[in-house]
Design an enzyme around this catalytic site. Structure first.
Site, mmCIF file in Angstrom:
data_model
loop_
_atom_site.group_PDB
_atom_site.id
_atom_site.type_symbol
_atom_site.label_atom_id
_atom_site.label_comp_id
_atom_site.label_asym_id
_atom_site.label_seq_id
_atom_site.Cartn_x
_atom_site.Cartn_y
_atom_site.Cartn_z
ATOM 1 N N ASN A 1 -6.889 -7.973 -0.785
ATOM 2 C CA ASN A 1 -6.222 -6.918 -1.241
ATOM 3 C C ASN A 1 -5.232 -6.956 -2.198
ATOM 4 O OD1 ASN A 1 -4.962 -3.842 -1.156
ATOM 5 N ND2 ASN A 1 -3.898 -3.246 0.897
ATOM 6 N N GLU B 1 -0.499 0.637 5.085
ATOM 7 C CA GLU B 1 0.471 1.541 4.214
ATOM 8 C C GLU B 1 0.906 3.223 3.320
ATOM 9 O OE1 GLU B 1 0.466 -1.628 1.543
ATOM 10 O OE2 GLU B 1 1.649 -2.798 2.938
ATOM 11 N N HIS C 1 -5.698 1.705 5.569
ATOM 12 C CA HIS C 1 -4.085 0.935 5.103
ATOM 13 C C HIS C 1 -2.827 1.554 6.264
ATOM 14 C CE1 HIS C 1 -1.752 -2.231 4.050
ATOM 15 N NE2 HIS C 1 -3.090 -3.168 4.119
HETATM 16 C C1 PEP Z 1 -2.544 -5.904 4.096
HETATM 17 O O1 PEP Z 1 -1.964 -5.281 2.798
HETATM 18 O O2 PEP Z 1 -4.055 -5.344 3.675
HETATM 19 C C2 PEP Z 1 -2.177 -7.320 4.674
HETATM 20 C C3 PEP Z 1 -3.198 -8.636 4.748
HETATM 21 O O3 PEP Z 1 -0.990 -7.813 3.707
HETATM 22 P P1 PEP Z 1 -0.809 -9.626 4.341
HETATM 23 O O4 PEP Z 1 -2.660 -10.391 3.584
HETATM 24 O O5 PEP Z 1 0.407 -9.607 2.564
HETATM 25 O O6 PEP Z 1 -0.518 -9.850 5.368
#
Ligand code: PEP
Length: 252
Positions: free
Chosen positions: A9, A99, A97
């Protein structure tokens, strides 16, 4: 047999040329080290999608978006439809997600509509779920994940559900450097699979890919992926660094 998947991602990172260059180098690497039945997905910003999709030639390597609108088309300035995503050659879209849930206030009902619209356009969906730290501390993390799945994807027919990949992403682990322990990941993945079994039956549950996401990197991927119900990872930060991402794929 369920598929093992590593999905990157990219979030809102890299300009167009940087993204193309990273995708090219991953594609080249996977030509020399074939995936043998596994799948790798690059979930890029919208502007990269057409360029990345058209350069990918390694078997098992595909592209995806990170969001889509829930409408077919129309007066939604600045939005991108599932039809548009599909037309770039992408195969997947991430929906739900944390976010998007937190910053853009996307609720369960909207995420369900987005999922249906994506599937209608023959995109596969990586559907994210996961609790925040306070919910884990209150020991309601299983209930939170159950509700997210019931509202978001358990209304789908079995035929549609076959195009869903679930990503368990504890919010407290995303981008924090704090990873769920292998036991915590396995415990939740096993629970999620039991929910899928209750809703869709054992065969479907056995076939469902459940990814772990949250500060997964080359140094901890092996122990996370070794769990029987962890079928790969959704990788944020570590997917932006070619060697790190390739080593995570190798861990799979
Ligand atoms: C994500 O945003 O889906 C994620 C897993 O981020 P990170 O690996 O940076 O924790």
């Amino acid at each position: 047999m369920r598929k093992k998947i590593v999905a990157g991602n990219w979030k809102m990172n890299m300009d167009y040329n940087e993204g193309i260059s990273l995708a090219k180098s991953i594609n080249d690497e996977l030509h020399s080290t074939p995936l043998s039945g596994k799948e790798v997905i690059l979930c890029t910003p919208f502007i990269h999608l057409q360029g990345v999709s058209s350069l990918l030639s390694s078997k098992g390597l595909s592209s995806g978006a990170q969001n889509c609108n829930d409408h077919k088309s129309g007066a939604y300035t600045g939005e991108i439809s599932a039809t548009m995503i599909k037309s770039t050659g992408a195969s997947y879209v991430i929906i739900g997600h944390s976010e998007r849930r937190t910053i853009y206030k996307e609720d369960d009902s909207l995420l369900s509509s987005k999922t249906i619209e994506a599937l209608r356009n023959e995109l596969k969906v990586i559907f994210c779920c996961g609790e925040v730290l306070a919910e884990r501390e209150q020991k309601i993390h299983f209930d939170v994940v159950k509700k997210q799945l019931e509202s978001g994807i358990f209304g789908l027919t079995e035929e549609d559900f076959a195009n869903i990949v679930i990503a368990y992403e504890p919010v407290w682990a995303i981008g924090t450097g704090v990873t769920a322990t292998p036991d915590q990941a396995q415990e939740m993945h096993k629970y999620i699979r039991s929910l899928v079994e209750k809703r869709y039956g054992k065969e479907c549950a056995d076939d469902t890919t459940i990814l772990y996401g949250g500060s997964c990197k080359a140094s901890n991927a092996n122990e996370l992926f070794a769990n029987p119900d962890v079928d790969g990872g959704l990788i944020g930060g570590a997917s932006l660094v070619k060697d790190e991402f390739i080593n995570i794929i190798k861990a799979l």
